[in-house]
Design a protein around this motif. Structure first.
Motif, PDB file in Angstrom:
ATOM      1  N   GLY A 176      -5.489 -17.579   9.533  1.00 41.94           N
ATOM      2  CA  GLY A 176      -6.857 -18.171   8.944  1.00 41.94           C
ATOM      3  C   GLY A 176      -7.988 -18.205  10.047  1.00 41.94           C
ATOM      4  O   GLY A 176      -9.015 -17.751   9.692  1.00 41.94           O
ATOM      5  N   ILE A 177      -7.553 -19.006  11.250  1.00 40.06           N
ATOM      6  CA  ILE A 177      -8.623 -18.925  12.231  1.00 40.06           C
ATOM      7  C   ILE A 177      -8.852 -17.726  12.751  1.00 40.06           C
ATOM      8  O   ILE A 177     -10.067 -17.197  13.019  1.00 40.06           O
ATOM      9  N   VAL A 178      -7.856 -16.655  12.768  1.00 39.31           N
ATOM     10  CA  VAL A 178      -8.113 -15.280  13.368  1.00 39.31           C
ATOM     11  C   VAL A 178      -9.223 -14.518  12.532  1.00 39.31           C
ATOM     12  O   VAL A 178     -10.256 -13.810  13.035  1.00 39.31           O
ATOM     13  N   ILE A 179      -8.984 -14.756  11.253  1.00 39.67           N
ATOM     14  CA  ILE A 179      -9.810 -13.930  10.232  1.00 39.67           C
ATOM     15  C   ILE A 179     -11.291 -14.415  10.126  1.00 39.67           C
ATOM     16  O   ILE A 179     -12.191 -13.852  10.147  1.00 39.67           O
ATOM     17  N   SER A 180     -11.213 -15.684  10.233  1.00 39.96           N
ATOM     18  CA  SER A 180     -12.782 -16.466  10.327  1.00 39.96           C
ATOM     19  C   SER A 180     -13.339 -16.322  11.512  1.00 39.96           C
ATOM     20  O   SER A 180     -14.553 -16.129  11.625  1.00 39.96           O
ATOM     21  N   SER A 181     -12.595 -16.273  12.737  1.00 37.19           N
ATOM     22  CA  SER A 181     -13.067 -15.847  14.064  1.00 37.19           C
ATOM     23  C   SER A 181     -13.812 -14.383  13.950  1.00 37.19           C
ATOM     24  O   SER A 181     -14.714 -14.059  14.882  1.00 37.19           O
ATOM     25  N   ALA A 182     -12.916 -13.603  13.436  1.00 33.83           N
ATOM     26  CA  ALA A 182     -13.439 -12.186  13.458  1.00 33.83           C
ATOM     27  C   ALA A 182     -14.783 -11.978  12.627  1.00 33.83           C
ATOM     28  O   ALA A 182     -15.648 -11.293  13.004  1.00 33.83           O
ATOM     29  N   PHE A 183     -14.667 -12.747  11.631  1.00 32.23           N
ATOM     30  CA  PHE A 183     -15.911 -12.696  10.619  1.00 32.23           C
ATOM     31  C   PHE A 183     -17.192 -13.407  11.502  1.00 32.23           C
ATOM     32  O   PHE A 183     -18.115 -12.752  11.567  1.00 32.23           O
ATOM     33  N   PHE A 184     -16.900 -14.550  12.251  1.00 34.60           N
ATOM     34  CA  PHE A 184     -17.845 -15.120  13.124  1.00 34.60           C
ATOM     35  C   PHE A 184     -18.494 -14.344  14.161  1.00 34.60           C
ATOM     36  O   PHE A 184     -19.566 -14.235  14.351  1.00 34.60           O
ATOM     37  N   SER A 185     -17.591 -13.464  14.828  1.00 29.30           N
ATOM     38  CA  SER A 185     -18.138 -12.644  15.723  1.00 29.30           C
ATOM     39  C   SER A 185     -18.846 -11.342  15.279  1.00 29.30           C
ATOM     40  O   SER A 185     -20.021 -11.152  15.799  1.00 29.30           O
ATOM     41  N   LEU A 186     -18.341 -10.871  14.037  1.00 32.93           N
ATOM     42  CA  LEU A 186     -18.964  -9.657  13.524  1.00 32.93           C
ATOM     43  C   LEU A 186     -20.458 -10.040  12.872  1.00 32.93           C
ATOM     44  O   LEU A 186     -21.277  -9.159  13.148  1.00 32.93           O
ATOM     45  N   ILE A 187     -20.624 -11.238  12.573  1.00 32.51           N
ATOM     46  CA  ILE A 187     -21.791 -11.516  11.650  1.00 32.51           C
ATOM     47  C   ILE A 187     -22.890 -11.430  13.013  1.00 32.51           C
ATOM     48  O   ILE A 187     -24.193 -11.623  12.472  1.00 32.51           O
TER      49      ILE A 187
END
Length: 281
Positions: free
Chosen positions: A181-192
């Motif tokens: 969950g943290i990895v997915i949300s972190s990827a989204f945070f970085s991509l945004i």
């Protein structure tokens, strides 16, 4: 009155969260465009641009987070826990500075990536960096305080509310696994942030912040980290000007190793402490 979205599955809530943010971003962009077109000289006024930046951040992330929490449960405490910071608040103050050497190396590696069609992404990044530099540069102490509020305080509050409070919480429920969950949300945070050549360092920082939130169970801790990370950049530009960006280049190997050791010490100490707590129960 119970909302229909209250019983929605985590995947639906995640998609709804993204949709809400995109909708709010769309209307915010229209509002900013109207202001910019109405006052053509506004781009030359750094104070006015900072006000627009504050408005955009507040709407895109702060308002989006509140809308999502209301739609899902009407109980903001499920997403925005503001308990008094635990001892992890100390780690939140240490890690932003301790991680600088590692982040610098990751940034160099990330920037060194090459692939077909990279030119458009490099142009987007260069434009974003130029805009950020124009906003952050100041030679007055009053200007520094204003920039600390807009560039450090505001994102630390609203972005953590949305990305940690809403997105990460939902991703962990969806995956039923904290790390994933943290990895997915972190990827989204970085991509945004739309800066592909800064994806890796921002992604790694987000993972650290994600665990600070999970383990502390309060948004104050990740907010402290986020604030200090952004504030350090503001102060560096205030002291060194445009040369501040080159201050972290060519980091000594020993500093990078020390940076990694401190970050690993954070994770190791917290994991061991939680194992002891489980064994004592």
């Amino acid at each position: 009155m119970k909302l229909q979205s209250h019983d929605s599955k985590p995947v639906v809530k995640l998609l709804m969260s993204i949709a809400v943010m995109m909708a709010v971003t769309f209307f915010t962009s229209i509002a900013v465009a109207i202001v910019t077109l109405s006052y053509p000289d506004i781009n030359a006024n750094s104070t006015a641009m900072l006000v627009l930046q504050f408005f955009s951040s507040l709407m895109m992330f702060g308002v989006s987070a509140l809308i999502c929490a209301y739609m899902f449960d009407r109980d903001y405490r499920l997403y925005f826990n503001f308990n008094i910071p635990s001892r992890l608040g100390i780690w939140a103050m240490v890690l932003p500075f301790a991680s600088i050497p590692l982040i610098s190396v990751l940034q160099q590696w990330n920037d060194g990536l090459h692939f077909a069609g990279e030119e458009i992404f490099r142009q987007i990044q260069a434009s974003a960096e130029a805009s950020t530099e124009a906003l952050i540069m100041t030679d007055s102490f009053t200007g520094l305080l204003f920039r600390l509020f807009v560039i450090a305080v505001t994102p630390a509050v609203v972005e953590e509310m949305f990305f940690r409070g809403v997105i990460q919480t939902t991703c962990i429920k969806l995956c039923r696994n904290t790390l994933v969950g943290i990895v997915i949300s972190s990827a989204f945070f970085s991509l945004i942030h739309f800066e592909l050549f800064s994806f890796l360092p921002r992604f790694v920082m987000s993972i650290v912040v994600g665990y600070l939130f999970v383990w502390s169970k309060t948004l104050w801790v990740p907010m402290i980290y986020h604030f200090l990370n952004n504030a350090a950049a503001c102060v560096a530009y205030y002291i060194y000007g445009a040369d501040s960006s080159s201050a972290t280049e060519d980091m000594p190997v020993m500093l990078v190793i020390l940076s990694v050791v401190i970050i690993l010490a954070f994770f190791a100490s917290e994991i061991m402490r939680r194992r002891k707590e489980k064994q004592s129960v």
